[in-house]
Write a protein that holds these residues in place. Sequence first.
Motif, PDB file in Angstrom:
ATOM      1  N   ILE A  93       0.850  -1.206   0.000  1.00 20.89           N
ATOM      2  CA  ILE A  93       0.000   0.000   0.000  1.00 20.89           C
ATOM      3  C   ILE A  93       0.883   1.252   0.000  1.00 20.89           C
ATOM      4  N   GLN A 106      -3.464   4.013   0.740  1.00 18.03           N
ATOM      5  CA  GLN A 106      -4.138   3.890  -0.566  1.00 18.03           C
ATOM      6  C   GLN A 106      -3.636   2.641  -1.299  1.00 18.03           C
ATOM      7  N   MET A 107      -4.424   2.214  -2.281  1.00 13.26           N
ATOM      8  CA  MET A 107      -4.048   1.031  -3.062  1.00 13.26           C
ATOM      9  C   MET A 107      -2.786   1.305  -3.878  1.00 13.26           C
ATOM     10  N   THR A 158      -0.886  -4.090  -4.144  1.00 12.02           N
ATOM     11  CA  THR A 158      -1.977  -4.494  -3.240  1.00 12.02           C
ATOM     12  C   THR A 158      -2.538  -5.849  -3.686  1.00 12.02           C
ATOM     13  N   LYS A 202      -7.886  -4.838   1.582  1.00 14.49           N
ATOM     14  CA  LYS A 202      -8.526  -3.533   1.701  1.00 14.49           C
ATOM     15  C   LYS A 202      -7.493  -2.420   1.677  1.00 14.49           C
ATOM     16  N   ALA A 203      -7.884  -1.315   1.063  1.00 13.33           N
ATOM     17  CA  ALA A 203      -7.046  -0.119   1.060  1.00 13.33           C
ATOM     18  C   ALA A 203      -7.987   1.061   1.222  1.00 13.33           C
ATOM     19  N   THR A 225      -8.475   3.475  -0.593  1.00 13.62           N
ATOM     20  CA  THR A 225      -9.121   3.772  -1.875  1.00 13.62           C
ATOM     21  C   THR A 225      -9.835   2.549  -2.453  1.00 13.62           C
ATOM     22  N   ALA A 226      -9.807   1.456  -1.733  1.00  8.45           N
ATOM     23  CA  ALA A 226     -10.537   0.247  -2.157  1.00  8.45           C
ATOM     24  C   ALA A 226     -11.106  -0.400  -0.898  1.00  8.45           C
ATOM     25  N   ARG A 244      -9.284  -5.012  -3.092  1.00 11.53           N
ATOM     26  CA  ARG A 244      -8.910  -4.877  -4.510  1.00 11.53           C
ATOM     27  C   ARG A 244      -9.666  -5.889  -5.354  1.00 11.53           C
ATOM     28  N   HIS A 278      -9.478  -2.903 -10.664  1.00 13.72           N
ATOM     29  CA  HIS A 278      -8.169  -2.341 -10.284  1.00 13.72           C
ATOM     30  C   HIS A 278      -6.987  -3.077 -10.877  1.00 13.72           C
ATOM     31  N   PRO A 318      -2.207  -7.603  -8.817  1.00 14.67           N
ATOM     32  CA  PRO A 318      -0.950  -7.215  -8.159  1.00 14.67           C
ATOM     33  C   PRO A 318       0.226  -7.310  -9.133  1.00 14.67           C
ATOM     34  N   TRP A 340      -2.506  -1.437   7.617  1.00 15.00           N
ATOM     35  CA  TRP A 340      -3.159  -2.741   7.465  1.00 15.00           C
ATOM     36  C   TRP A 340      -4.199  -2.954   8.574  1.00 15.00           C
TER      37      TRP A 340
END
Length: 245
Positions: free
Chosen positions: A125, A132-133, A137, A142-143, A145-146, A150, A155, A158, A218
């Motif tokens: 992140i 943020q993502m 990610t 989870k982020a 921005t997500a 993801r 998005h 990875p 996290w």
Amino acid sequence: MEKVYSRTTGICKDMVSGFCPGCMHGTVIKLIGEVLDEMNVMDKTAAVLGIGCCGLNMEYMTYDNTTAPHGRACAVATGIKRANPDTLVYTYQGDGDFASIGLGESVSAANRGENISVIFINNGIYGMTGGQMAPTTLLGMKASTAPKGRIAEEHGYPMHMCEILNQLTAPAYLERTSCNTPANVMKTKKAIRKAFENQLNGKGFSMVEIVSNCPTNWGLDPLDSLKFIEEKMLPEYPLGVIRDK
Ligand SMILES: Cc1ncc(C[n+]2csc(CCOP(=O)(O)OP(=O)(O)O)c2C)c(N)n1
């Protein structure tokens, strides 16, 4: 509170760490300091720090360092190295820096086989700005921005920077490590040393990707963040030497 100076060498400043509890940045920067000291090259080393929590490391360095605009560390390191070929130049970058905003510079420097060493901190992140993502990610992770995690369709997947750079002809050395166990800490130290020795031997571009944590963003305590690395990050980002020319 964790102390970030090296007990054996005293190379980093003797001060209390400003990193969040359990963050691996302190561990990695201490390893780098130990390696530089053991190689007796601190006087001829220049670090180029990425933007983000990576950049906070300047607080703990007693050797030459600069901070590059976000993502541009490989380009700045290229300039420093070409102008000062006897200087050991390494970049220290997060995934937002190296794999997102700096992707063009990173791939291009690797493709040119620049004789620099990259220490790439993959914590999945953007740390400093609030989780943020990033390109790294994990799916479902989870982020900020997500918030639902993801999703590949929205998005993408990875990104595996070692494997991406392994498509290029020029890079000399690509290894992925972690600092989630004492044994892996020692492997990371060995990899950092190799990346630096490669440069002194004129071998060209070396990168060590270190699978790291960010307990704060996290939302996990430090121990659970190590569990998350073991159970979730490492299956996606397997450790090992990807290339050693
Ligand atoms: C050109 C530019 N865009 C955005 C920012 C804001 N910014 C500062 S740190 C950061 C995220 C850094 O994340 P990462 O590279 O993963 O490093 P970490 O904090 O996780 O170590 C961003 C987006 C900036 N400083 N400059």
